[in-house]
Structure formats: structure tokens, C-alpha cells
Design a protein around this motif. Structure first.
Motif, PDB file in Angstrom:
ATOM      1  N   HIS A  33       0.847  -1.018   0.106  1.00  0.00           N
ATOM      2  CA  HIS A  33      -0.103  -0.119   0.354  1.00  0.00           C
ATOM      3  C   HIS A  33       0.813   1.152   0.082  1.00  0.00           C
ATOM      4  CE1 HIS A  33      -2.538  -2.892   1.844  1.00  0.00           C
ATOM      5  NE2 HIS A  33      -3.230  -2.846   1.995  1.00  0.00           N
ATOM      6  N   ARG A  34       0.402   2.228  -0.268  1.00  0.00           N
ATOM      7  CA  ARG A  34       1.270   3.331  -0.633  1.00  0.00           C
ATOM      8  C   ARG A  34       0.346   4.921  -0.303  1.00  0.00           C
ATOM      9  NH1 ARG A  34       2.464   4.812  -6.105  1.00  0.00           N
ATOM     10  NH2 ARG A  34       5.019   4.015  -5.393  1.00  0.00           N
ATOM     11  N   ILE A  35       0.550   4.906   0.862  1.00  0.00           N
ATOM     12  CA  ILE A  35      -0.457   5.103   1.832  1.00  0.00           C
ATOM     13  C   ILE A  35       0.192   7.098   2.068  1.00  0.00           C
ATOM     14  CG2 ILE A  35      -1.428   5.675   4.770  1.00  0.00           C
ATOM     15  CD1 ILE A  35      -0.269   3.359   5.358  1.00  0.00           C
ATOM     16  N   TYR A  36      -1.368   7.773   1.562  1.00  0.00           N
ATOM     17  CA  TYR A  36      -0.839   9.266   1.197  1.00  0.00           C
ATOM     18  C   TYR A  36      -1.400  10.140   2.976  1.00  0.00           C
ATOM     19  CZ  TYR A  36       1.047   8.656  -3.899  1.00  0.00           C
ATOM     20  OH  TYR A  36       0.464   8.125  -4.730  1.00  0.00           O
ATOM     21  N   LEU A  37      -0.562  11.148   3.939  1.00  0.00           N
ATOM     22  CA  LEU A  37      -0.607  11.913   4.392  1.00  0.00           C
ATOM     23  C   LEU A  37      -0.480  12.970   4.171  1.00  0.00           C
ATOM     24  CD1 LEU A  37      -1.784  11.860   7.360  1.00  0.00           C
ATOM     25  CD2 LEU A  37       0.581  11.669   8.118  1.00  0.00           C
TER      26      LEU A  37
ATOM     27  N   GLY B  55      -5.745  19.249  17.207  1.00  0.00           N
ATOM     28  CA  GLY B  55      -6.093  20.586  17.040  1.00  0.00           C
ATOM     29  C   GLY B  55      -6.211  20.010  15.330  1.00  0.00           C
ATOM     30  N   GLN B  56      -5.424  20.038  14.191  1.00  0.00           N
ATOM     31  CA  GLN B  56      -4.670  20.367  13.100  1.00  0.00           C
ATOM     32  C   GLN B  56      -5.273  19.143  12.298  1.00  0.00           C
ATOM     33  OE1 GLN B  56      -4.150  22.440  11.182  1.00  0.00           O
ATOM     34  NE2 GLN B  56      -3.777  22.940  13.074  1.00  0.00           N
ATOM     35  N   ARG B  57      -6.571  18.846  11.398  1.00  0.00           N
ATOM     36  CA  ARG B  57      -6.852  17.853  10.502  1.00  0.00           C
ATOM     37  C   ARG B  57      -6.439  17.509   8.959  1.00  0.00           C
ATOM     38  NH1 ARG B  57     -12.506  16.806  10.010  1.00  0.00           N
ATOM     39  NH2 ARG B  57     -13.351  15.364   8.460  1.00  0.00           N
ATOM     40  N   TYR B  58      -6.231  16.047   9.338  1.00  0.00           N
ATOM     41  CA  TYR B  58      -5.380  15.486   8.544  1.00  0.00           C
ATOM     42  C   TYR B  58      -5.860  14.576   7.500  1.00  0.00           C
ATOM     43  CZ  TYR B  58      -0.921  17.322  11.005  1.00  0.00           C
ATOM     44  OH  TYR B  58      -0.138  17.783  11.731  1.00  0.00           O
ATOM     45  N   CYS B  59      -5.782  14.574   6.257  1.00  0.00           N
ATOM     46  CA  CYS B  59      -6.185  14.079   5.367  1.00  0.00           C
ATOM     47  C   CYS B  59      -5.253  12.303   5.050  1.00  0.00           C
ATOM     48  CB  CYS B  59      -6.368  14.329   4.398  1.00  0.00           C
ATOM     49  SG  CYS B  59      -8.401  16.237   4.735  1.00  0.00           S
ATOM     50  N   VAL B  60      -6.035  11.419   4.909  1.00  0.00           N
ATOM     51  CA  VAL B  60      -5.589   9.829   3.907  1.00  0.00           C
ATOM     52  C   VAL B  60      -5.784   9.465   3.057  1.00  0.00           C
ATOM     53  CG1 VAL B  60      -4.252   7.622   4.579  1.00  0.00           C
ATOM     54  CG2 VAL B  60      -4.322   9.054   6.899  1.00  0.00           C
ATOM     55  N   LYS B  61      -5.495   9.098   2.318  1.00  0.00           N
ATOM     56  CA  LYS B  61      -5.686   8.652   1.079  1.00  0.00           C
ATOM     57  C   LYS B  61      -4.947   7.300   0.560  1.00  0.00           C
ATOM     58  CE  LYS B  61      -3.786  11.322  -2.458  1.00  0.00           C
ATOM     59  NZ  LYS B  61      -3.907  11.774  -4.410  1.00  0.00           N
ATOM     60  N   VAL B  62      -5.341   6.283  -0.135  1.00  0.00           N
ATOM     61  CA  VAL B  62      -4.193   5.137  -0.098  1.00  0.00           C
ATOM     62  C   VAL B  62      -4.595   3.928  -1.540  1.00  0.00           C
ATOM     63  CG1 VAL B  62      -3.868   2.742   1.206  1.00  0.00           C
ATOM     64  CG2 VAL B  62      -4.724   4.476   2.421  1.00  0.00           C
ATOM     65  N   GLU B  63      -3.650   3.767  -2.124  1.00  0.00           N
ATOM     66  CA  GLU B  63      -3.478   3.073  -3.346  1.00  0.00           C
ATOM     67  C   GLU B  63      -2.987   1.396  -2.754  1.00  0.00           C
ATOM     68  OE1 GLU B  63      -2.341   5.567  -6.219  1.00  0.00           O
ATOM     69  OE2 GLU B  63      -0.093   5.273  -5.704  1.00  0.00           O
ATOM     70  N   PHE B  64      -3.270   0.999  -3.616  1.00  0.00           N
ATOM     71  CA  PHE B  64      -2.513  -0.533  -4.100  1.00  0.00           C
ATOM     72  C   PHE B  64      -0.944  -0.263  -5.269  1.00  0.00           C
ATOM     73  CE2 PHE B  64      -6.418  -2.827  -3.313  1.00  0.00           C
ATOM     74  CZ  PHE B  64      -6.014  -3.679  -1.715  1.00  0.00           C
ATOM     75  N   VAL B  65       0.446  -1.106  -4.684  1.00  0.00           N
ATOM     76  CA  VAL B  65       1.283  -0.635  -5.442  1.00  0.00           C
ATOM     77  C   VAL B  65       2.288  -2.309  -5.689  1.00  0.00           C
ATOM     78  CG1 VAL B  65       1.890   1.828  -5.090  1.00  0.00           C
ATOM     79  CG2 VAL B  65       2.396  -0.384  -3.064  1.00  0.00           C
ATOM     80  N   LEU B  66       1.941  -2.139  -6.991  1.00  0.00           N
ATOM     81  CA  LEU B  66       3.901  -3.347  -7.210  1.00  0.00           C
ATOM     82  C   LEU B  66       4.012  -3.755  -7.365  1.00  0.00           C
ATOM     83  CD1 LEU B  66       1.215  -5.594  -9.449  1.00  0.00           C
ATOM     84  CD2 LEU B  66       1.277  -6.104  -6.674  1.00  0.00           C
ATOM     85  N   TYR B  67       5.585  -4.496  -6.770  1.00  0.00           N
ATOM     86  CA  TYR B  67       6.784  -4.337  -7.057  1.00  0.00           C
ATOM     87  C   TYR B  67       7.174  -3.286  -6.325  1.00  0.00           C
ATOM     88  CZ  TYR B  67       5.162  -7.529 -10.572  1.00  0.00           C
ATOM     89  OH  TYR B  67       4.033  -8.890 -10.779  1.00  0.00           O
TER      90      TYR B  67
ATOM     91  N   ALA C 177      -6.270   4.879  -6.354  1.00  0.00           N
ATOM     92  CA  ALA C 177      -7.220   4.777  -5.308  1.00  0.00           C
ATOM     93  C   ALA C 177      -8.069   5.341  -4.944  1.00  0.00           C
ATOM     94  CB  ALA C 177      -5.916   6.578  -5.362  1.00  0.00           C
ATOM     95  N   SER C 178      -8.015   5.268  -2.729  1.00  0.00           N
ATOM     96  CA  SER C 178      -9.511   5.292  -2.561  1.00  0.00           C
ATOM     97  C   SER C 178      -9.167   6.691  -2.291  1.00  0.00           C
ATOM     98  CB  SER C 178      -8.897   4.359  -0.903  1.00  0.00           C
ATOM     99  OG  SER C 178      -7.626   4.760  -0.265  1.00  0.00           O
ATOM    100  N   CYS C 179     -10.417   7.341  -2.283  1.00  0.00           N
ATOM    101  CA  CYS C 179     -10.621   8.572  -1.768  1.00  0.00           C
ATOM    102  C   CYS C 179     -10.361   9.461  -0.543  1.00  0.00           C
ATOM    103  CB  CYS C 179     -12.415   9.398  -1.543  1.00  0.00           C
ATOM    104  SG  CYS C 179     -12.647   8.392  -3.615  1.00  0.00           S
ATOM    105  N   GLU C 180     -10.043  10.040  -0.382  1.00  0.00           N
ATOM    106  CA  GLU C 180      -8.603  10.520   1.389  1.00  0.00           C
ATOM    107  C   GLU C 180     -10.710  10.319   2.117  1.00  0.00           C
ATOM    108  OE1 GLU C 180      -7.922  14.703   1.881  1.00  0.00           O
ATOM    109  OE2 GLU C 180      -8.578  15.255  -1.417  1.00  0.00           O
ATOM    110  N   GLN C 181      -9.720  10.050   3.143  1.00  0.00           N
ATOM    111  CA  GLN C 181     -10.656  10.391   4.686  1.00  0.00           C
ATOM    112  C   GLN C 181      -9.626  11.473   5.519  1.00  0.00           C
ATOM    113  OE1 GLN C 181     -11.670   6.976   6.474  1.00  0.00           O
ATOM    114  NE2 GLN C 181     -11.934   5.854   4.171  1.00  0.00           N
ATOM    115  N   CYS C 182     -10.618  12.076   6.178  1.00  0.00           N
ATOM    116  CA  CYS C 182     -10.098  12.977   7.183  1.00  0.00           C
ATOM    117  C   CYS C 182     -10.598  12.958   8.872  1.00  0.00           C
ATOM    118  CB  CYS C 182     -10.146  14.558   7.133  1.00  0.00           C
ATOM    119  SG  CYS C 182      -9.629  14.896   5.067  1.00  0.00           S
ATOM    120  N   GLU C 183      -9.245  12.930   9.749  1.00  0.00           N
ATOM    121  CA  GLU C 183      -9.659  13.305  11.271  1.00  0.00           C
ATOM    122  C   GLU C 183      -9.444  14.381  11.180  1.00  0.00           C
ATOM    123  OE1 GLU C 183     -11.553  11.305  13.252  1.00  0.00           O
ATOM    124  OE2 GLU C 183     -12.247   9.887  11.061  1.00  0.00           O
ATOM    125  N   THR C 184      -9.314  14.967  12.572  1.00  0.00           N
ATOM    126  CA  THR C 184      -8.915  15.896  14.000  1.00  0.00           C
ATOM    127  C   THR C 184      -8.689  15.319  14.658  1.00  0.00           C
ATOM    128  OG1 THR C 184     -10.610  17.751  13.073  1.00  0.00           O
ATOM    129  CG2 THR C 184      -9.298  17.486  14.656  1.00  0.00           C
TER     130      THR C 184
END
Length: 301
Positions: free
Chosen positions: A161-165, A189-201, A209-216
Motif C-alpha cells: 500500500h502507498r499511504i498518502y498523508l 487540533g489540526q485536521r489530517y487527511c489520508v488516501k491509499v492505493e495499491f502498489v506492485l513491486y 486510489a481510495s478517496c481521502e478521509q480526514c480526522e481531527t
């Protein structure tokens, strides 16, 4: 000497004026271009074989491009090129790719203007996109990944997985991981967002990629307050349980007596019951007087 100095000063002033004029023209041109830039489509989503998006400009057409795992670049999809629609069926192009994993993007076009292309993402509706959840805790964030059984069976340990933050509004940072990921040292107190995609090799992207999700990110004070509330609820529950058990075991009789309505026991129920020495004898009814019949004579008509 003064003439040379004056000439040199005039030349320097003229150069500075030219420089500022060119800078002003470039700034004005960039501002004009930015004002006229064609907005890109929004909410570009892929669900199974259906690609959808929202138009953000009037009288615009849209072109869909796709990119397979082994492709070197993006290819326009002929069935969805310069279309006024806001959806496209990509079943055929997915069928040509291994595992049906293909990346997609959409760009708007009006007259001679073309917007920036927007790549499609998935909200749990595509087998080539990772499913994940976020768990926020003080100063940290955990990305909980759900493995794809189909892709795991085909690619084994090569699938990662390639995790974007990113902090909301900033650039993405990515990290390749085989399992769930824990990020610490985040700003409370800051809001962070994440999206993930599959990677090979290790590097090559596989599917959308999956759509981004955010949490405070909560701070320690917020976490402490939450802990206090949880402890108070647990203690209250234990106290209520102990009180209920005590009443049930030791005070139920007294409570029943307090709650029952007033009554008077009839006198007959207050008499002593018979004992083995005093058998219970039923009272005989009073004797009646009667005549004894000694014989019967039949009647003759």
C-alpha cells in the motif's frame, strides 16, 4: 567625469524601470490567465464499472483517459471523449486489463481551454482500491488497512500500500507499507487527511486510489476529559448494580411490606390449626324429627 557618472546612473535607472515593467506585465498576465482558467471537474468517482463526476463549468465537454499497469502514459477513452455527459461506462477498458485494475482521470474542455485532469478515486466500491479506516488519538493517527483477498492471492507479498498523508491544505507525503500504519508527532487540533492505493513491486500504482478521509487530531486535555466521562459512567454502573443486588437479596421483603396495601386478616384465619392430639372434627348438622315407616300398603282404585 560627472557626465559619465550621470550617464551610468541614467542607464541603471532605465534598466530598473524595464525590469519592473516586465515583472508587472507577467504578473498581470498570470492573473488574467488564472481568472479565465477552466475549472476542473469535481467528485470524480469510480464504482465498479461506472465513472461519474460533477461539472463545474457551463458548456464544457469532458474527456476520460485511462492508464493500465504496464502503460507508459495516459490514453483517451474513445467512447467517452468530448462528451457533454457526466458519467462513463468503463467496463470494456477494465476487461482488457489484468484484474480489471486501471487508473482513470477526467478533464474538462471548452473552446481552446482544457482544465487540469482529475484522477478518479473509489469510496469502497472498487476491487482494485484499498479499504481503510482512521483512528485518531492524541498527537497520532492510525491507518487501519483491510487486505484484498483476491489481489493477495494473485500477488502475495508483492502487493503493498502507498499511504498518502497531509495536513489539510498542504502537500501530500507518502509512505509504502505492507500493513496498517501508525503516524505520530502530529499537531493537535489540526485536521489530517489520508488516501491509499495499491502498489506492485514497491513503486508502480495498481488501480485507482481510495478517496481521502480526514480526522481531527485530539489533544491530551480532550482525551483526558473523555477518559473521565468513561470512568464516571463505569463507576456509576457498578454502584447501581451493587445497590440493586443488595436490595434484591436483603431488603426485598421489607420493600414488599411497605408497598403492599393495608388489610385485615379475618378472625377465622387467626384460629389455631388442629394438631395431631386434636383431630379436626366436622360439626354435624342439627338433628331433625321424623316418623319411622314400618310397612307399605299398595293403593286400590
Amino acid at each position: 567625469m560627472d557626465t559619465r557618472r550621470w550617464a551610468s546612473s541614467a542607464t541603471g535607472l532605465r534598466s530598473r524601470n524595464v525590469f519592473f515593467l516586465v515583472l508587472f506585465c507577467r504578473t498581470a498576465t498570470a492573473a488574467a490567465v488564472s481568472q479565465k482558467a477552466l475549472p476542473a471537474p469535481s467528485d470524480v468517482l469510480i464504482k465498479q464499472t461506472q465513472l461519474t463526476w460533477n461539472a463545474t463549468a457551463n458548456d464544457a465537454t469532458f474527456t476520460v483517459q485511462y492508464r493500465g499497469f504496464d502503460a507508459a502514459g495516459w490514453t483517451p477513452l474513445e467512447t467517452c471523449s468530448s462528451t457533454p455527459l457526466t458519467s462513463c461506462d468503463v467496463a470494456l477498458v477494465q476487461a482488457r486489463e489484468e484484474n480489471g485494475c486501471v487508473r482513470l482521470r477526467v478533464a474538462a474542455r471548452r473552446d481552446r481551454e482544457t482544465s487540469e485532469p482529475v484522477e478518479a478515486c473509489s469510496r469502497g466500491g472498487h476491487p482494485c482500491s484499498p479499504n481503510f479506516t482512521l483512528s485518531a488519538s492524541p498527537r497520532s493517527l492510525t491507518v487501519n488497512l483491510n487486505r484484498s483477498q483476491n489481489l493477495d492471492w494473485q500477488h502475495g507479498g508483492q502487493l503493498k500500500h502507498r499511504i498518502y498523508l497531509r495536513r489539510q491544505g498542504e502537500d501530500w507525503e507518502d509512505d509504502v507499507s505492507h500493513s496498517s500504519k501508525f503516524f505520530e508527532g502530529l499537531e493537535a487540533g489540526q485536521r489530517y487527511c489520508v488516501k491509499v492505493e495499491f502498489v506492485l513491486y514497491g513503486q508502480k500504482s495498481l488501480g485507482p486510489a481510495s478517496c481521502e478521509q480526514c480526522e481531527t487530531i485530539p489533544d491530551f486535555s480532550t482525551s483526558k476529559q473523555t477518559l473521565i466521562v468513561i470512568v464516571a459512567i463505569v463507576v456509576s454502573g457498578i454502584v447501581l448494580l451493587v445497590v440493586f443486588a443488595y436490595i434484591r437479596l436483603f431488603k426485598s421483603k421489607n420493600i414488599k411490606q411497605l408497598l403492599q396495601p393495608p388489610y385485615t386478616i379475618p378472625r377465622v384465619f387467626q384460629e389455631r390449626l388442629p394438631t395431631p392430639d386434636r383431630p379436626l372434627v366436622a360439626a354435624s348438622p342439627s338433628e331433625e324429627h321424623y316418623d319411622v315407616v314400618s310397612s307399605l300398603t299398595p293403593r286400590q282404585d
